[in-house]
Design an enzyme around this catalytic site. Structure first.
Site, mmCIF file in Angstrom:
data_model
loop_
_atom_site.group_PDB
_atom_site.id
_atom_site.type_symbol
_atom_site.label_atom_id
_atom_site.label_comp_id
_atom_site.label_asym_id
_atom_site.label_seq_id
_atom_site.Cartn_x
_atom_site.Cartn_y
_atom_site.Cartn_z
ATOM 1 N N GLU A 193 22.176 -51.317 80.371
ATOM 2 C CA GLU A 193 20.977 -50.931 81.117
ATOM 3 C C GLU A 193 20.331 -49.740 80.417
ATOM 4 O O GLU A 193 21.017 -48.796 80.041
ATOM 5 C CB GLU A 193 21.341 -50.598 82.570
ATOM 6 C CG GLU A 193 22.004 -51.788 83.276
ATOM 7 C CD GLU A 193 22.604 -51.440 84.639
ATOM 8 O OE1 GLU A 193 22.300 -50.358 85.165
ATOM 9 O OE2 GLU A 193 23.373 -52.259 85.169
ATOM 10 N N HIS B 97 18.856 -53.164 91.439
ATOM 11 C CA HIS B 97 19.100 -54.606 91.517
ATOM 12 C C HIS B 97 17.841 -55.391 91.882
ATOM 13 O O HIS B 97 17.930 -56.500 92.415
ATOM 14 C CB HIS B 97 20.214 -54.898 92.534
ATOM 15 C CG HIS B 97 21.529 -54.293 92.168
ATOM 16 N ND1 HIS B 97 22.526 -54.060 93.086
ATOM 17 C CD2 HIS B 97 22.009 -53.869 90.966
ATOM 18 C CE1 HIS B 97 23.566 -53.515 92.474
ATOM 19 N NE2 HIS B 97 23.273 -53.387 91.189
ATOM 20 N N GLU C 232 26.740 -44.658 84.387
ATOM 21 C CA GLU C 232 25.387 -45.146 84.643
ATOM 22 C C GLU C 232 24.650 -44.303 85.690
ATOM 23 O O GLU C 232 24.396 -44.750 86.808
ATOM 24 C CB GLU C 232 25.417 -46.605 85.077
ATOM 25 C CG GLU C 232 26.387 -46.950 86.210
ATOM 26 C CD GLU C 232 26.269 -48.401 86.639
ATOM 27 O OE1 GLU C 232 25.141 -48.866 86.872
ATOM 28 O OE2 GLU C 232 27.314 -49.057 86.736
#
Length: 405
Positions: free
Chosen positions: A264, A234, A360
């Protein structure tokens, strides 16, 4: 001049909301079932995500409280006068506006909706959102009421997506892919993270406007990180300029009426060293296995356990940084979380049809070690009756994402 504590103002006309009236009525009906099953006379919603989920209205707090009162026969949003009639236009229900002329007019507006003749005996509130200050004030005006937490019940409702929700999530995934395609066009040495991110964000916002011409547009963003800046999932974008051999982390986040989707990817600029390639291939291997494991009937913690074992076999478990995936829906980086559907060791939820979840995996190798950087891939999957549909189409891995310019 006498100034009111609260009032109603239907300025203009109701606008087209992201979902049908039938969809909102169905959500509220299920909420009332929860109220009935838990003997609640009234629910006071206060969070952005739950008010938006049940009414269509996404508030901008700016330090002011907002709410939604739900009883057995009423549903009314409560908003600040600074927003005028936008909350009424952007919700499928009625709205009461409170003013700033007196302190605690927000609470007076709540009382105005339910009246004083038959005060509620049991009130549902969101324990994970209500502040101590608001709770104390609610206690003072509903002095004989019992308060019950309803947040976990609401989360369980949001975890299972309707067909209308899945449609908007699929469109979000498509738009995330378009943002990534635009970003790749701008990747070259000398370009800054900031400028590359702007190109991807603008592409997505324009596509959202094209696909949803009646929507409000807010909160779509891109995190594009390079080099050491890839160590955190982040980390904000910076003005760092790209260099040959840089590891990159591409993250596109289109927001459509409060519905968050994400793409991503790990990439490299022009070239890659052997240690980085080995680490990247290990993370890709885990990602591929994770995609195979997501299907109905599987427990979240079991997926996590198998992927941990695979990372350990590959020699990278010590570099893993967070869970392997999470739910999607009415959420954002600053509101909402469907914590019951996360691929973590401590979550035993069993995946079922119409859940939407990411895969992820991420590893982070610290500076000074071979292959330093953060490696992360991210796809979104919709759980079906007998499998899962991967709605992310942008390619991943070394065969596709060593960008040569």
């Amino acid at each position: 001049m006498e100034r009111p504590d609260f009032f109603e103002l239907n300025n203009g006309e109701k606008v087209k909301l992201p979902f049908s009236d039938k969809e909102y009525k169905n959500r509220v009906s299920k909420l009332r079932d929860v109220m009935s099953n838990n003997n609640m006379d009234m629910v006071i919603l206060t969070s952005m995500h739950n008010i938006a989920y049940y009414t269509g209205f996404i508030y901008c707090s700016f330090g002011r409280p907002y709410g939604c009162v739900v009883t057995k026969d009423k549903i009314v949003t409560i908003s600040a006068n600074i927003d005028a009639s936008q909350p009424w236009r952007r919700s499928h229900c009625n709205n009461v506006i409170y003013t700033d002329w007196k302190r605690d007019n927000f609470l007076r507006a709540i009382v105005s909706i339910i009246g004083r003749d038959d005060p509620p005996k049991t009130i549902g509130i969101e324990n994970d959102h209500v502040t101590l200050d608001i709770k104390e004030k609610l206690n003072s005006i509903f002095s004989i009421a019992i308060f019950k937490d309803i947040s976990k019940h609401l989360m369980k409702q949001r975890m299972i997506k309707s067909d209308e929700e899945i449609s908007i999530i699929k469109n979000g995934a498509r738009i995330a892919d378009l943002g990534a395609e635009e970003i790749v066009k701008h990747i070259k040495p000398g370009q800054s993270e900031l400028e590359i991110a702007i190109a991807g964000r603008d592409k997505m916002e324009r596509e959202i406007a094209k696909s949803y011409p009646d929507a409000e547009y807010m909160d779509t963003w891109v995190w594009f990180q390079s080099g050491i800046n890839t160590d955190g999932a982040h980390n904000p974008k910076t003005n760092r300029a790209l260099k040959n051999g840089d590891i990159l982390s591409l993250n596109t986040f289109p927001m459509i009426s409060g519905y968050y989707t994400a793409l991503e990817r790990t990439l490299f600029v022009n070239e890659i060293d052997d240690a980085s390639l080995k680490a990247w291939e290990a993370n890709v291997k885990v990602h591929k296995r994770g995609l195979e494991l997501i299907k109905p009937g599987v427990k979240c913690s079991e997926i996590c356990e198998e992927l941990n074992n695979l990372f350990a076999e590959l020699g990278y478990l010590q570099y893993r940084t967070f869970g392997y995936g999470h739910s999607f829906g009415m959420l954002s980086h600053f509101y909402g979380r469907e914590a019951g559907v996360e691929l973590r060791e401590d979550i035993d939820t069993i995946l079922e049809k119409n859940m939407v979840i990411s895969m992820e995996p991420m590893i982070m190798i610290p500076e000074g070690k071979p292959g330093a950087g953060g490696y992360r891939e991210h796809d979104i999957l919709v759980i079906k009756e007998d499998g899962a549909e991967n709605i992310t189409k942008f390619p991943f891995g070394p065969d596709h994402n060593i960008i040569k310019n």
